[in-house]
Design an enzyme around this catalytic site. Structure first.
Site, PDB file in Angstrom:
ATOM      1  N   LYS A  86       0.789  -1.359  -0.053  1.00 22.14           N
ATOM      2  CA  LYS A  86       0.036  -0.088  -0.087  1.00 22.14           C
ATOM      3  C   LYS A  86       0.952   1.236   0.056  1.00 22.14           C
ATOM      4  CE  LYS A  86      -0.868   0.144   4.911  1.00 22.14           C
ATOM      5  NZ  LYS A  86      -1.905   0.448   5.944  1.00 22.14           N
ATOM      6  N   ARG A  87       2.095   1.084   0.516  1.00 25.80           N
ATOM      7  CA  ARG A  87       3.090   2.317   0.682  1.00 25.80           C
ATOM      8  C   ARG A  87       3.435   2.612  -0.912  1.00 25.80           C
ATOM      9  NH1 ARG A  87       2.021   3.443   5.487  1.00 25.80           N
ATOM     10  NH2 ARG A  87       2.258   1.297   6.875  1.00 25.80           N
TER      11      ARG A  87
END
Ligand code: GLU
Length: 504
Positions: free
Chosen positions: A261-262
Site C-alpha cells: 500500500k505504501r
C-alpha cells in the site's frame, strides 16, 4: 454440479488491488459456469478488525460491478456469511478432531511459548515451531495427566492445536501449479480454536467452505502453505476438499517485490479501488474511483495481471472476459503492476465508449461549484476523449472549454505575434463572426492566409492560443464552434490586448 466460489476477505483494512483481482477471478469463474459468487467476511480475529472495512469492501465490489450472489446483506441459503455470527458452529469440529486424535488441547502460557522459542533458537533451529518435534516437551493434553488437562479444559484454559502427522507428505493439486507437496515436518501444529471459543482462520475457513458447498477456492499465493493444513483437516473430517487455485503475486512497478500500500504514495498512483482514510495513521490513500478511472477499465487492466486469454487480445468487455476466462490460463509468475498501462486501459475504454455513455461519469468528476449543460459537456467529451486518460482530465486538460484563458503562453506568443498582423486578425474575426460551420470556416481562414501569403504556422497557433491559452487541445475550428461565437469573439479581443502587452 454447480460451481460455488467465494471471496473471503478479512475486514482488517481496505481492499488491496490484489484482493480485487481475487474477487474478479472468482466472479468470472462463477459467471462463466452459471455458478454462484459468494462474499464471506472472515472476521474471526476480532483484534484486527478495522471499523468501516466491511462497508468499504462491499462498496468496492458494487462500484466494480462484482456484486455477490450471496453474502452479508445479499441473502443466500448458507448464511450467516459473517464468521463472527457463526461462532458457535466451529468448536464442535475442533472437538471432533481432538476425539479422533488429530488435534489436542494446549495450555502453554505466552511466557512458556517464548521460552521454548528462545531455547530452540539457542539450539540453532531456524524456525522455532510448535510442531511434532516440540509438542511432547510442552504443556498440553498429550503430555499432562488426563485429570490435570480435564481440569484445565473445564476451566477454559485450553486452545486446540492440530496434531500434524510425523514426517508425512501432504499433496494436493493446485490448478496453476499442478501437484504441490509439503512434508508435515515443515508444518506447525496450527491453533484451530482459541481460548475464547473463536476459531482461527484455518478452521473457520474449511468449515465454512464445506458448509457453504464451495467447489473452487481461488485465493492469493500467500495462502499456498496453509493449504497443506487445510487439506489435512478435510481428510480428518472426511470431507471432500474443494479445488484449489493460488494466484500469483502482484509485483511493484519496478518488478521487484510484492506491491504494497505504501507503493501507491511512493509512485503516485492508487493501490485501492476507493479512497481510504486510515484513521490510525491519519493518512488518506488514493483510490482508482477518485482518480477518475472507470471500473470496467480497471477490471480489464486487472484481469491481465496473472491471466491471459491465450492470445494478444487485451481490450475486453465484462462479457468477453467471462467468455474467455479459464483457470487453466492463470500464470505462476508474479505480475508487474504497470501504472502507465492502467491509464492506457482507461483511455482505451474512453475511446471505445459512446459520448452519451460517458456523460454521467464525467459529470460526477466535475469540480465542485461548476455548472455545465449536458449537451455542451457531451460535445466536449466527444472532442477530448481521445486526448485524456481519466475522468477528471476533461476538466484539467480541457479547462479552456469551461473558462477563458487566464494567461497566454508568452514564449509562443512572442515568437509569432506582431502588431502589423492586426489587419489580418480583423479579417479573420469577421470570417468567424459570419461563419456557420467549422469545416467552411477552416477552409476560409486557410484560404485567406494562403491568398495573402501568410504563414499558417504563425496565425493558426496564435488563434489557438487566443482560445486555449496554450498550444493544446483538439481541432482548432471544432473548439471555436463548440465555444460559440460570442465567447470566441470575447476571447479574441481579450487575447489581442494581452498579446500587444507582451510584445512591448
Ligand atoms: N480471509 C482470508 C484473506 O483475508 C481468506 C483467504 C482465503 O480465501 O482462504 O485473504
Amino acid at each position: 454440479m454447480s460451481i460455488r466460489v467465494r471471496f473471503a476477505p478479512s475486514p482488517t483494512g481496505p481492499l488491496h488491488i490484489g484482493g480485487v483481482r481475487t474477487a474478479l477471478y472468482n466472479y468470472l469463474l462463477a459467471k462463466k459456469e452459471g455458478g454462484t459468487f459468494i462474499l464471506r467476511i472472515e472476521d474471526t480475529d476480532q483484534t484486527r478488525l478495522v471499523e468501516g472495512a466491511e462497508d468499504y469492501i462491499k462498496e468496492s465490489l458494487e462500484w466494480l460491478g462484482l456484486t455477490p450472489d450471496e453474502g452479508p446483506g445479499y441473502g443466500g441459503d448458507y448464511g450467516p456469511y459473517r464468521q463472527s455470527e457463526r461462532k458457535d458452529l466451529y468448536a464442535q469440529y475442533a472437538q471432533q478432531m481432538v476425539e479422533q486424535g488429530n488435534a489436542y488441547y494446549a495450555f502453554d502460557t505466552p511466557d512458556e511459548l517464548q521460552a521454548m522459542r528462545k531455547e530452540q533458537e539457542a539450539l540453532g533451529h531456524h524456525s522455532a515451531k510448535y510442531d511434532a518435534r516440540i509438542r511432547m516437551q510442552m504443556r498440553n493434553s498429550l503430555t499432562l495427566p488426563a485429570e490435570e488437562s480435564d481440569i484445565l479444559i473445564a476451566a477454559g484454559e485450553g486452545i486446540i492445536r492440530l496434531k500434524m502427522p510425523h514426517d508425512e507428505d501432504v499433496s494436493f493439486v493446485d490448478l496453476v501449479r499442478e501437484k504441490v507437496t509439503f512434508n508435515t515436518s515443515e508444518l506447525d501444529d496450527k491453533v484451530i480454536l482459541k481460548k475464547d471459543g473463536m476459531p482461527t482462520y484455518h478452521l473457520a475457513n474449511i468449515v465454512d467452505d464445506h458448509l457453504m458447498k464451495i467447489t473452487h477456492v481461488i485465493r492469493g499465493e500467500e495462502w499456498l502453505s496453509s493449504t497443506a493444513h487445510h487439506v489435512l483437516m478435510y481428510r480428518f473430517m472426511g470431507w471432500e476438499a474443494p479445488h484449489f487455485t493460488h494466484l500469483p503475486l502482484i509485483l511493484k512497478p519496478t518488478g521487484k517485490g510484492k506491491l504494497s500500500k505504501r507503493d501507491g504514495a511512493k509512485f503516485g498512483f492508487a493501490v485501492f479501488p476507493l479512497e481510504w482514510h486510515d484513521k490510525k495513521e491519519d493518512v488518506v490513500y488514493a483510490g482508482f474511483r477518485e482518480d477518475g478511472f472507470d471500473p470496467k477499465a480497471l477490471l480489464n487492466f486487472l484481469v491481465l495481471l496473472g491471466w491471459n486469454p491465450g492470445s494478444d487480445e487485451e481490450i475486453m468487455t465484462m462479457e468477453r472476459m467471462i467468455k474467455l476466462f479459464s483457470l487453466s490460463k492463470i500464470v505462476k509468475s508474479g505480475a508487474r503492476f504497470d501504472v502507465d498501462k492502467s491509464s492506457w486501459f482507461n483511455q482505451q475504454y474512453l475511446m471505445n465508449t459512446a459520448d452519451a455513455d460517458l456523460l454521467a461519469p464525467v459529470k460526477a468528476a466535475m469540480p465542485e461549484g461548476m455548472t455545465v449543460e449536458d449537451s455542451y459537456l457531451q460535445t466536449v467529451i466527444g472532442l477530448m476523449k481521445e486526448r485524456v486518460h481519466k475522468y477528471g482530465d476533461f476538466y484539467t486538460e480541457g479547462s479552456f472549454f469551461f473558462s477563458a484563458p487566464e494567461s497566454y503562453d508568452d514564449k509562443q506568443v512572442k515568437k509569432r505575434y506582431k502588431p502589423e498582423q492586426d489587419a489580418h486578425f480583423d479579417a479573420i474575426k469577421s470570417m468567424i463572426a459570419a461563419s456557420s460551420d467549422s469545416a467552411t470556416l477552416a477552409d476560409q481562414v486557410k484560404g485567406y492566409l494562403k491568398d495573402n501569403e501568410l504563414k499558417m504556422g504563425v496565425y493558426l497557433p496564435l488563434l489557438r492560443i487566443m482560445m486555449c491559452g496554450a498550444l493544446k487541445g483538439p481541432d482548432l475550428f471544432d473548439i471555436i464552434f463548440s465555444l460559440g461565437k460570442d465567447e470566441v469573439l470575447k476571447r479574441y479581443d481579450a487575447a489581442l490586448v494581452a498579446f500587444k502587452g507582451m510584445e512591448s
